[in-house]
Design a protein around this motif. Structure first.
Motif, PDB file in Angstrom:
ATOM      1  N   LYS A 198       4.789  22.046   1.609  1.00 54.23           N
ATOM      2  CA  LYS A 198       4.795  20.684   2.142  1.00 54.23           C
ATOM      3  C   LYS A 198       5.546  19.746   1.202  1.00 54.23           C
ATOM      4  N   GLY A 199       6.465  18.974   1.766  1.00 48.46           N
ATOM      5  CA  GLY A 199       7.283  18.081   0.969  1.00 48.46           C
ATOM      6  C   GLY A 199       8.555  18.706   0.456  1.00 48.46           C
ATOM      7  N   ARG A 200       8.667  20.034   0.534  1.00 50.83           N
ATOM      8  CA  ARG A 200       9.869  20.732   0.082  1.00 50.83           C
ATOM      9  C   ARG A 200      10.633  21.368   1.244  1.00 50.83           C
ATOM     10  N   PHE A 201       9.906  21.871   2.224  1.00 46.64           N
ATOM     11  CA  PHE A 201      10.519  22.536   3.372  1.00 46.64           C
ATOM     12  C   PHE A 201      10.412  21.651   4.604  1.00 46.64           C
ATOM     13  N   THR A 202      11.384  21.764   5.489  1.00 52.46           N
ATOM     14  CA  THR A 202      11.367  21.041   6.751  1.00 52.46           C
ATOM     15  C   THR A 202      11.732  21.986   7.884  1.00 52.46           C
ATOM     16  N   ILE A 203      10.860  22.077   8.881  1.00 52.81           N
ATOM     17  CA  ILE A 203      11.133  22.889  10.049  1.00 52.81           C
ATOM     18  C   ILE A 203      11.642  21.991  11.172  1.00 52.81           C
ATOM     19  N   ALA A 225       6.192  38.376   0.687  1.00 56.54           N
ATOM     20  CA  ALA A 225       6.660  38.802  -0.625  1.00 56.54           C
ATOM     21  C   ALA A 225       6.314  40.265  -0.837  1.00 56.54           C
ATOM     22  N   LEU A 226       7.021  40.905  -1.741  1.00 54.29           N
ATOM     23  CA  LEU A 226       6.807  42.319  -2.017  1.00 54.29           C
ATOM     24  C   LEU A 226       5.364  42.576  -2.408  1.00 54.29           C
ATOM     25  N   GLY A 227       4.721  43.485  -1.697  1.00 57.12           N
ATOM     26  CA  GLY A 227       3.352  43.855  -1.997  1.00 57.12           C
ATOM     27  C   GLY A 227       2.298  42.892  -1.501  1.00 57.12           C
ATOM     28  N   LYS A 228       2.682  41.868  -0.758  1.00 58.95           N
ATOM     29  CA  LYS A 228       1.730  40.878  -0.275  1.00 58.95           C
ATOM     30  C   LYS A 228       1.702  40.833   1.247  1.00 58.95           C
ATOM     31  N   GLU A 229       0.667  40.187   1.781  1.00 58.44           N
ATOM     32  CA  GLU A 229       0.537  40.016   3.215  1.00 58.44           C
ATOM     33  C   GLU A 229       1.513  38.963   3.722  1.00 58.44           C
ATOM     34  N   ARG A 230       1.869  39.091   4.969  1.00 63.57           N
ATOM     35  CA  ARG A 230       2.717  38.095   5.599  1.00 63.57           C
ATOM     36  C   ARG A 230       1.935  36.790   5.733  1.00 63.57           C
ATOM     37  N   GLU A 231       2.547  35.676   5.331  1.00 62.03           N
ATOM     38  CA  GLU A 231       1.867  34.399   5.360  1.00 62.03           C
ATOM     39  C   GLU A 231       2.651  33.360   6.157  1.00 62.03           C
ATOM     40  N   PHE A 232       1.904  32.462   6.758  1.00 61.40           N
ATOM     41  CA  PHE A 232       2.485  31.368   7.512  1.00 61.40           C
ATOM     42  C   PHE A 232       3.168  30.386   6.584  1.00 61.40           C
ATOM     43  N   VAL A 233       4.334  29.892   6.983  1.00 59.41           N
ATOM     44  CA  VAL A 233       5.068  28.898   6.215  1.00 59.41           C
ATOM     45  C   VAL A 233       5.123  27.565   6.960  1.00 59.41           C
ATOM     46  N   ALA A 234       5.620  27.588   8.184  1.00 55.67           N
ATOM     47  CA  ALA A 234       5.767  26.371   8.967  1.00 55.67           C
ATOM     48  C   ALA A 234       5.854  26.726  10.439  1.00 55.67           C
ATOM     49  N   GLY A 235       5.430  25.802  11.292  1.00 53.46           N
ATOM     50  CA  GLY A 235       5.470  26.039  12.719  1.00 53.46           C
ATOM     51  C   GLY A 235       5.868  24.793  13.480  1.00 53.46           C
ATOM     52  N   VAL A 236       6.380  24.993  14.685  1.00 56.39           N
ATOM     53  CA  VAL A 236       6.775  23.888  15.546  1.00 56.39           C
ATOM     54  C   VAL A 236       6.422  24.234  16.984  1.00 56.39           C
ATOM     55  N   ALA A 237       5.944  23.249  17.729  1.00 58.50           N
ATOM     56  CA  ALA A 237       5.630  23.413  19.141  1.00 58.50           C
ATOM     57  C   ALA A 237       5.719  22.075  19.831  1.00 58.50           C
ATOM     58  N   ARG A 238       6.082  22.110  21.092  1.00 58.40           N
ATOM     59  CA  ARG A 238       6.119  20.892  21.884  1.00 58.40           C
ATOM     60  C   ARG A 238       4.759  20.718  22.538  1.00 58.40           C
ATOM     61  N   ILE A 239       4.050  19.679  22.158  1.00 60.01           N
ATOM     62  CA  ILE A 239       2.720  19.386  22.651  1.00 60.01           C
ATOM     63  C   ILE A 239       2.735  18.007  23.304  1.00 60.01           C
ATOM     64  N   LEU A 240       2.392  17.969  24.582  1.00 54.52           N
ATOM     65  CA  LEU A 240       2.420  16.730  25.356  1.00 54.52           C
ATOM     66  C   LEU A 240       3.780  16.046  25.237  1.00 54.52           C
ATOM     67  N   GLY A 241       4.832  16.841  25.260  1.00 51.46           N
ATOM     68  CA  GLY A 241       6.181  16.323  25.239  1.00 51.46           C
ATOM     69  C   GLY A 241       6.712  15.930  23.873  1.00 51.46           C
ATOM     70  N   ILE A 242       5.958  16.169  22.816  1.00 48.36           N
ATOM     71  CA  ILE A 242       6.349  15.780  21.473  1.00 48.36           C
ATOM     72  C   ILE A 242       6.439  17.008  20.581  1.00 48.36           C
ATOM     73  N   GLU A 243       7.522  17.126  19.826  1.00 41.38           N
ATOM     74  CA  GLU A 243       7.661  18.214  18.875  1.00 41.38           C
ATOM     75  C   GLU A 243       6.709  17.980  17.716  1.00 41.38           C
ATOM     76  N   THR A 256       4.929  19.547  14.192  1.00 39.53           N
ATOM     77  CA  THR A 256       5.190  20.499  13.113  1.00 39.53           C
ATOM     78  C   THR A 256       3.992  20.592  12.188  1.00 39.53           C
ATOM     79  N   THR A 257       3.871  21.736  11.535  1.00 38.88           N
ATOM     80  CA  THR A 257       2.809  21.933  10.566  1.00 38.88           C
ATOM     81  C   THR A 257       3.329  22.837   9.451  1.00 38.88           C
ATOM     82  N   TYR A 258       2.794  22.662   8.241  1.00 43.36           N
ATOM     83  CA  TYR A 258       3.261  23.388   7.072  1.00 43.36           C
ATOM     84  C   TYR A 258       2.096  23.897   6.249  1.00 43.36           C
ATOM     85  N   THR A 259       2.312  25.010   5.587  1.00 43.40           N
ATOM     86  CA  THR A 259       1.349  25.442   4.595  1.00 43.40           C
ATOM     87  C   THR A 259       1.484  24.531   3.376  1.00 43.40           C
ATOM     88  N   ASP A 260       0.388  24.327   2.665  1.00 46.49           N
ATOM     89  CA  ASP A 260       0.366  23.340   1.588  1.00 46.49           C
ATOM     90  C   ASP A 260       1.406  23.609   0.500  1.00 46.49           C
TER      91      ASP A 260
END
Length: 126
Positions: A67-72, A40-58, A60-64
């Protein structure tokens, strides 16, 4: 070696929805960790959501705050990552960036990611 291009941003009223896309090209693999950040304007870049394949499984993780509103998600065949944003709030207004890492697993730290897109503006009006 990796290029990322975001799209899908725009102006939407509070409570509305947008779907962001990030197309990756270059030397990516199915295990490449990817994430969405926002700044956002004047603010630091912040994490929103991430995805990675770990042990063959996608995994996902979200910032609080989203959560419940966004889907990666991502379509490996299309080399495209998505962020479905619902119930948008004015505080979601920011430039949204796509990121990719050469490491294993996701991180909420911007320095973890090696490649970045140029961003797409999301503006939510009240």
């Amino acid at each position: 070696q990796v290029q990322l291009v975001e799209s899908g941003g725009g102006l939407v009223q509070a409570g509305g929805s947008l779907r962001l896309s990030c197309v990756a090209s270059g030397r990516t693999t199915t295990t490449t960790p990817m994430a969405w950040f926002r700044q956002a304007l004047g603010k630091e870049r912040e994490f929103v959501a991430g995805v990675a394949r770990i042990l063959g499984i996608e995994s996902t993780t979200y910032t609080d705050s989203v959560k419940g509103r966004f889907t990666i998600s991502r379509d490996i065949g299309k080399n495209t990552m998505y962020l479905e944003m619902n119930s948008l709030k004015p505080e979601d207004t920011a430039v949204y960036y796509c990121a990719a890492a050469t490491r294993y697993g996701t991180s909420r730290t911007a320095d973890y990611y090696d490649y970045w897109g140029q961003g797409t503006q999301v503006t939510v009006s009240s």
